[in-house]
Design a protein around this motif. Structure first.
Motif, short mmCIF file in Angstrom:
data_model
loop_
_atom_site.label_atom_id
_atom_site.label_comp_id
_atom_site.label_asym_id
_atom_site.label_seq_id
_atom_site.Cartn_x
_atom_site.Cartn_y
_atom_site.Cartn_z
N ALA A 80 0.83 -1.20 0.00
CA ALA A 80 0.00 0.00 0.00
C ALA A 80 0.87 1.25 0.00
O ALA A 80 2.05 1.20 0.32
CB ALA A 80 -0.91 0.00 1.23
N ILE A 81 0.23 2.34 -0.35
CA ILE A 81 0.89 3.65 -0.28
C ILE A 81 0.06 4.51 0.65
O ILE A 81 -1.13 4.72 0.41
CB ILE A 81 1.02 4.28 -1.68
CG1 ILE A 81 1.95 3.42 -2.54
CG2 ILE A 81 1.53 5.72 -1.57
CD1 ILE A 81 2.08 3.86 -3.98
N GLU A 82 0.69 4.96 1.74
CA GLU A 82 0.00 5.81 2.71
C GLU A 82 0.23 7.27 2.34
O GLU A 82 1.34 7.67 2.02
CB GLU A 82 0.56 5.59 4.12
CG GLU A 82 0.06 4.33 4.77
CD GLU A 82 0.61 4.19 6.20
OE1 GLU A 82 0.91 5.20 6.86
OE2 GLU A 82 0.72 3.03 6.63
N PHE B 73 -9.15 5.11 5.64
CA PHE B 73 -9.79 5.21 4.34
C PHE B 73 -8.88 4.56 3.31
O PHE B 73 -7.66 4.67 3.42
CB PHE B 73 -10.04 6.68 3.96
CG PHE B 73 -11.23 7.27 4.63
CD1 PHE B 73 -12.43 7.45 3.95
CD2 PHE B 73 -11.18 7.64 5.97
CE1 PHE B 73 -13.53 7.99 4.59
CE2 PHE B 73 -12.28 8.18 6.61
CZ PHE B 73 -13.47 8.36 5.92
N GLY B 74 -9.47 3.89 2.32
CA GLY B 74 -8.66 3.22 1.32
C GLY B 74 -9.23 3.37 -0.09
O GLY B 74 -10.43 3.55 -0.29
N LYS B 75 -8.33 3.28 -1.05
CA LYS B 75 -8.69 3.31 -2.47
C LYS B 75 -7.91 2.20 -3.13
O LYS B 75 -6.75 1.96 -2.82
CB LYS B 75 -8.29 4.68 -3.03
CG LYS B 75 -8.69 4.89 -4.49
CD LYS B 75 -8.50 6.36 -4.89
CE LYS B 75 -8.91 6.54 -6.33
NZ LYS B 75 -9.14 7.94 -6.68
N PHE C 54 -4.18 2.42 -1.74
CA PHE C 54 -3.83 3.72 -1.18
C PHE C 54 -4.61 3.88 0.12
O PHE C 54 -5.80 3.60 0.18
CB PHE C 54 -4.19 4.84 -2.16
CG PHE C 54 -3.18 5.01 -3.26
CD1 PHE C 54 -2.40 6.15 -3.35
CD2 PHE C 54 -2.96 3.99 -4.18
CE1 PHE C 54 -1.44 6.29 -4.34
CE2 PHE C 54 -2.01 4.12 -5.17
CZ PHE C 54 -1.25 5.27 -5.26
N ILE C 55 -3.90 4.32 1.16
CA ILE C 55 -4.48 4.38 2.51
C ILE C 55 -4.22 5.77 3.10
O ILE C 55 -3.14 6.32 2.93
CB ILE C 55 -3.81 3.31 3.43
CG1 ILE C 55 -3.96 1.90 2.85
CG2 ILE C 55 -4.35 3.40 4.85
CD1 ILE C 55 -5.35 1.36 2.85
N GLU D 62 -12.71 9.29 -3.96
CA GLU D 62 -13.15 7.90 -4.15
C GLU D 62 -12.46 6.90 -3.23
O GLU D 62 -12.30 5.74 -3.56
CB GLU D 62 -13.02 7.50 -5.63
CG GLU D 62 -13.90 8.36 -6.53
CD GLU D 62 -13.72 8.06 -8.01
OE1 GLU D 62 -12.92 7.16 -8.38
OE2 GLU D 62 -14.38 8.74 -8.81
N TYR D 63 -12.04 7.39 -2.07
CA TYR D 63 -11.59 6.48 -1.01
C TYR D 63 -12.85 6.00 -0.30
O TYR D 63 -13.87 6.68 -0.29
CB TYR D 63 -10.75 7.24 0.03
CG TYR D 63 -9.29 7.41 -0.29
CD1 TYR D 63 -8.32 6.85 0.52
CD2 TYR D 63 -8.87 8.15 -1.39
CE1 TYR D 63 -6.96 7.02 0.26
CE2 TYR D 63 -7.52 8.33 -1.66
CZ TYR D 63 -6.57 7.76 -0.84
OH TYR D 63 -5.25 7.94 -1.10
N ARG D 64 -12.75 4.80 0.30
CA ARG D 64 -13.90 4.38 1.11
C ARG D 64 -13.48 4.23 2.56
O ARG D 64 -12.32 3.94 2.88
CB ARG D 64 -14.57 3.11 0.59
CG ARG D 64 -13.78 2.03 0.19
CD ARG D 64 -14.48 0.85 -0.47
NE ARG D 64 -13.45 -0.17 -0.56
CZ ARG D 64 -13.20 -1.04 0.40
NH1 ARG D 64 -13.94 -1.11 1.46
NH2 ARG D 64 -12.21 -1.90 0.26
N ASP D 65 -14.45 4.47 3.41
CA ASP D 65 -14.25 4.37 4.86
C ASP D 65 -14.10 2.90 5.18
O ASP D 65 -15.02 2.12 4.96
CB ASP D 65 -15.47 4.99 5.55
CG ASP D 65 -15.28 5.12 7.05
OD1 ASP D 65 -14.41 4.43 7.61
OD2 ASP D 65 -16.00 5.93 7.65
#
Length: 170
Positions: free
Chosen positions: A94-96, A165-167, A131-132, A150-153
């Motif tokens: 992931a990429i924070e 949140f992540g995408k 993506f976080i 367009e990230y989601r909880d």
């Protein structure tokens, strides 16, 4: 200068550029990091002037990468004025991303524009990574921004008292 950042990331639409941190950014960073509107949702950010000077010195050679952490300044083209910062921490899967924008520039779409361009570029470089971002649950504006991106909880993470949140997550 936009050294280390490709033209796509350095040309954030028409209003902004992303560039490396520079010594003249210290006053701006000091100002917004010590403003309650900005710092109430930030954890562990340097707020002391001397610490910010050291941070800029440490981070000024950063380059856009999906392999190593970097920090980028968001700058208004018209005024050549820094208005915020984005921190990117690549991990294996992931990429924070974290960000702080000056209270003087909230609610004008600058964070959305800058993050859209940067996220798209990083996603092209690492299409298999999620993506976080972590946000304090009280930070309604930031959660709204992430949803607009367009990230989601995903869930509350009690260990760090943050909402995740992540995408592009599985």
């Amino acid at each position: 200068s936009t050294q280390g950042y490709s033209s796509a990331a350095s040309d954030v639409y028409k209003r902004q550029v992303l560039r490396s941190l520079m010594p003249q950014d210290v006053d701006t960073i000091f100002d917004y990091r010590n403003n309650e509107v900005c710092f109430r949702y930030q954890k562990g950010q340097a707020k002391d002037y001397a610490e910010i000077v050291k941070m800029i010195e440490r981070r000024r050679a950063d380059v856009l990468s999906v392999e190593a952490p970097f920090m980028v300044a968001v700058v208004l083209k018209e005024k050549d004025e820094m208005i915020g910062e984005i921190v990117v921490k690549p991990k294996v899967d992931a990429i924070e991303l974290g960000y702080t924008f000056s209270y003087k520039y909230h609610r004008h779409g600058y964070a959305f524009e800058a993050l859209t361009v940067l996220i798209d570029q990083l996603h092209r470089m690492a299409p298999d990574r999620a993506f976080i971002s972590f946000v304090e649950p009280q930070n309604i504006a930031s959660m709204g921004l992430l949803r607009k991106l367009e990230y989601r909880d995903m869930d509350y993470v009690p260990e760090i008292e943050s909402q995740m949140f992540g995408k592009w997550t599985n």
